[in-house]
Design a protein around this motif. Sequence first.
Motif, PDB file in Angstrom:
ATOM      1  N   GLU A 206       0.827  -1.203   0.000  1.00 16.11           N
ATOM      2  CA  GLU A 206       0.000   0.000   0.000  1.00 16.11           C
ATOM      3  C   GLU A 206       0.866   1.259   0.000  1.00 16.11           C
ATOM      4  N   THR A 207       1.899   1.269   0.845  1.00 22.05           N
ATOM      5  CA  THR A 207       2.771   2.436   0.910  1.00 22.05           C
ATOM      6  C   THR A 207       3.532   2.622  -0.397  1.00 22.05           C
ATOM      7  N   ALA A 208       3.979   1.509  -0.982  1.00 21.26           N
ATOM      8  CA  ALA A 208       4.678   1.595  -2.264  1.00 21.26           C
ATOM      9  C   ALA A 208       3.769   2.184  -3.338  1.00 21.26           C
ATOM     10  N   SER A 209       2.501   1.807  -3.324  1.00 23.13           N
ATOM     11  CA  SER A 209       1.556   2.357  -4.298  1.00 23.13           C
ATOM     12  C   SER A 209       1.357   3.849  -4.082  1.00 23.13           C
ATOM     13  N   LEU A 210       1.287   4.271  -2.815  1.00 20.53           N
ATOM     14  CA  LEU A 210       1.159   5.694  -2.520  1.00 20.53           C
ATOM     15  C   LEU A 210       2.374   6.465  -3.025  1.00 20.53           C
ATOM     16  N   LEU A 211       3.560   5.896  -2.807  1.00 16.04           N
ATOM     17  CA  LEU A 211       4.782   6.574  -3.248  1.00 16.04           C
ATOM     18  C   LEU A 211       4.808   6.695  -4.765  1.00 16.04           C
ATOM     19  N   ARG A 212       4.480   5.601  -5.453  1.00 17.02           N
ATOM     20  CA  ARG A 212       4.476   5.658  -6.921  1.00 17.02           C
ATOM     21  C   ARG A 212       3.457   6.669  -7.433  1.00 17.02           C
ATOM     22  N   ALA A 213       2.268   6.656  -6.823  1.00 14.19           N
ATOM     23  CA  ALA A 213       1.233   7.590  -7.271  1.00 14.19           C
ATOM     24  C   ALA A 213       1.673   9.042  -7.066  1.00 14.19           C
ATOM     25  N   ALA A 214       2.460   9.286  -6.019  1.00 10.37           N
ATOM     26  CA  ALA A 214       2.887  10.651  -5.728  1.00 10.37           C
ATOM     27  C   ALA A 214       4.005  11.122  -6.644  1.00 10.37           C
ATOM     28  N   ILE A 215       4.954  10.232  -6.974  1.00  6.45           N
ATOM     29  CA  ILE A 215       6.135  10.703  -7.705  1.00  6.45           C
ATOM     30  C   ILE A 215       6.069  10.457  -9.204  1.00  6.45           C
ATOM     31  N   GLU A 216       5.282   9.484  -9.658  1.00 12.47           N
ATOM     32  CA  GLU A 216       5.304   9.169 -11.086  1.00 12.47           C
ATOM     33  C   GLU A 216       4.873  10.338 -11.969  1.00 12.47           C
ATOM     34  N   PRO A 217       3.846  11.141 -11.562  1.00 14.48           N
ATOM     35  CA  PRO A 217       3.511  12.291 -12.430  1.00 14.48           C
ATOM     36  C   PRO A 217       4.651  13.290 -12.570  1.00 14.48           C
ATOM     37  N   LEU A 218       5.619  13.254 -11.652  1.00 11.77           N
ATOM     38  CA  LEU A 218       6.726  14.202 -11.678  1.00 11.77           C
ATOM     39  C   LEU A 218       7.993  13.601 -12.266  1.00 11.77           C
ATOM     40  N   CYS A 219       7.918  12.358 -12.721  1.00 12.05           N
ATOM     41  CA  CYS A 219       9.110  11.660 -13.201  1.00 12.05           C
ATOM     42  C   CYS A 219       9.338  11.808 -14.699  1.00 12.05           C
ATOM     43  N   ALA A 220       8.401  12.407 -15.405  1.00 12.15           N
ATOM     44  CA  ALA A 220       8.581  12.568 -16.850  1.00 12.15           C
ATOM     45  C   ALA A 220       9.689  13.583 -17.120  1.00 12.15           C
ATOM     46  N   PRO A 221      10.405  13.419 -18.234  1.00  8.13           N
ATOM     47  CA  PRO A 221      11.435  14.416 -18.579  1.00  8.13           C
ATOM     48  C   PRO A 221      10.835  15.814 -18.672  1.00  8.13           C
ATOM     49  N   ALA A 222      11.558  16.781 -18.160  1.00 11.28           N
ATOM     50  CA  ALA A 222      11.063  18.169 -18.138  1.00 11.28           C
ATOM     51  C   ALA A 222      11.425  18.880 -19.430  1.00 11.28           C
ATOM     52  N   GLY A 223      10.867  18.414 -20.539  1.00 11.77           N
ATOM     53  CA  GLY A 223      11.098  19.062 -21.826  1.00 11.77           C
ATOM     54  C   GLY A 223      12.411  18.664 -22.462  1.00 11.77           C
ATOM     55  N   LEU A 224      12.698  19.269 -23.609  1.00 11.15           N
ATOM     56  CA  LEU A 224      13.924  18.976 -24.346  1.00 11.15           C
ATOM     57  C   LEU A 224      15.146  19.389 -23.526  1.00 11.15           C
ATOM     58  N   GLY A 225      16.199  18.612 -23.646  1.00 14.38           N
ATOM     59  CA  GLY A 225      17.433  18.929 -22.945  1.00 14.38           C
ATOM     60  C   GLY A 225      17.503  18.368 -21.540  1.00 14.38           C
ATOM     61  N   ASP A 226      16.450  17.704 -21.076  1.00 17.18           N
ATOM     62  CA  ASP A 226      16.480  17.077 -19.753  1.00 17.18           C
ATOM     63  C   ASP A 226      17.201  15.743 -19.875  1.00 17.18           C
ATOM     64  N   ASP A 227      18.465  15.725 -19.459  1.00 15.05           N
ATOM     65  CA  ASP A 227      19.265  14.512 -19.604  1.00 15.05           C
ATOM     66  C   ASP A 227      19.392  13.741 -18.293  1.00 15.05           C
ATOM     67  N   ARG A 228      18.490  13.999 -17.338  1.00 14.45           N
ATOM     68  CA  ARG A 228      18.522  13.245 -16.089  1.00 14.45           C
ATOM     69  C   ARG A 228      18.183  11.783 -16.334  1.00 14.45           C
ATOM     70  N   SER A 229      18.830  10.899 -15.596  1.00 11.50           N
ATOM     71  CA  SER A 229      18.508   9.481 -15.675  1.00 11.50           C
ATOM     72  C   SER A 229      17.171   9.235 -14.977  1.00 11.50           C
ATOM     73  N   PRO A 230      16.519   8.071 -15.228  1.00 12.17           N
ATOM     74  CA  PRO A 230      15.268   7.778 -14.509  1.00 12.17           C
ATOM     75  C   PRO A 230      15.431   7.832 -12.994  1.00 12.17           C
ATOM     76  N   GLY A 231      16.560   7.330 -12.498  1.00  8.34           N
ATOM     77  CA  GLY A 231      16.792   7.384 -11.061  1.00  8.34           C
ATOM     78  C   GLY A 231      16.911   8.804 -10.545  1.00  8.34           C
ATOM     79  N   GLN A 232      17.546   9.668 -11.305  1.00  3.23           N
ATOM     80  CA  GLN A 232      17.663  11.071 -10.904  1.00  3.23           C
ATOM     81  C   GLN A 232      16.309  11.765 -10.933  1.00  3.23           C
ATOM     82  N   ARG A 233      15.476  11.416 -11.926  1.00  2.00           N
ATOM     83  CA  ARG A 233      14.140  12.026 -11.982  1.00  2.00           C
ATOM     84  C   ARG A 233      13.291  11.570 -10.797  1.00  2.00           C
ATOM     85  N   ARG A 234      13.413  10.281 -10.400  1.00  2.00           N
ATOM     86  CA  ARG A 234      12.674   9.822  -9.229  1.00  2.00           C
ATOM     87  C   ARG A 234      13.157  10.543  -7.971  1.00  2.00           C
TER      88      ARG A 234
END
Length: 415
Positions: A206-234
């Motif tokens: 349940e807690t893992a689902s809450l965490l994913r629901a909270a951070i996944e909308p913010l994990c997408a690349p922030a436009g062109l030139g965002d070279d962060r890795s998936p781990g850095q975005r999380r």
Amino acid sequence: MVALAQLSGVVDEVVDASPWALSDADVVASLDAVHTLEQRLAAVKLGLVREVDGRGLATRQGATSTAVWLRERLRLTGRSARHLVATAASLDEGPPQVRSALARGAVTVEQAVVVAETVGALPAAVGPEVADKAASLLVDFAAQHEPTVLRRLGTRILDHVAPDLAEQAEAEALRRAEERALVDRHLTLADQPDGQVRVTGRLDGETASLLRAAIEPLCAPAGLGDDRSPGQRRHDALAEVCRLALRTGDLPEHGGDRPQLVVTVALEPLRNHLGAGTLDTGVRLTPDAVRRIACDAAVLPAVLGGESQVLDVGRQRRLITGPLRRALVLRDGGCAFPGCDRPPRWCDGHHIRHWSDGGPTRLDNAVLLCGHHHRVVHQGEWGVRPGSDGRPEFLPPAWLDPQRVPRRNLYHRRC
């Protein structure tokens, strides 16, 4: 031993062959054949490991355990040696058809372990006949499914072999899993010598689902030139969620607005862009990090004695909050950086001309920036200034646009 010697001679011929001379079809066929032989030989190896363990050969030769003996004998890591002993025991105690399938090369070692563990976890009430049917069906499934999917299928195997017991068994399995999760749950923040923090732990479902629901909308690349890795975005998404929680004012005890992160820095070095800061945990921050945090935080001037004891603390000054923040939200609509879609609640108020440089706390000297673009602006390559209409405009670095033509964010415009 004779058979193994003969096999070694055949392997010599294969090792000397040149894959580059093979056709595409032969390369694939050879890979399949080698993989199958590898699993069959693994069955032989695991049988020998089990025999060594069962006879107590390792302890008789002075080792403290079979795993330690294997580590030295086969030059393995301790972890690999322990895994080898555990796998051999698991397959030896599991259904015979699993060992047979591995010996034929019909399943991989990983698949065999999944089948053995799945069958071993079935309730005792199912009986040996149902357990054998489950093992045979899972071996059949292994022809199409890799270990992760096979394990998932195994959780519903009773639906296929004993539907009348499936519901009760699932309820019992869920109860046991919930009890394990309750005991195993933990989160550890370990300070590292370089000032970073290592995060480890186990979350319940349940807690893992809450965490994913909270951070996944913010994990997408922030436009062109965002070279962060998936781990850095999380990482950055988790930071933004924490900032939002601190901003709500609903946290207990120390909750509320920004003054929950305490940074100490001398005023003159801060003004000169030179002042490193210290968190209340003792962690040191770079001057850039201090100035970035100070953009949307309370500043409390303090007079310190010779040993840094607090002699006097003044009132806080210069905070982008209240009516000014509401005006920023109305004007910018969200992060003002070109192309960013982050909403206002994820944004900091940034002084275009920093307060420590004499910049006033006024609407024409402020801009909303999300955490990522706040860092980008503080890195110094992008410039920001008020446009002729008072709205912020951004000057790209010369390597991106030699003319440095001002850019604006049109995403949040309402008209």
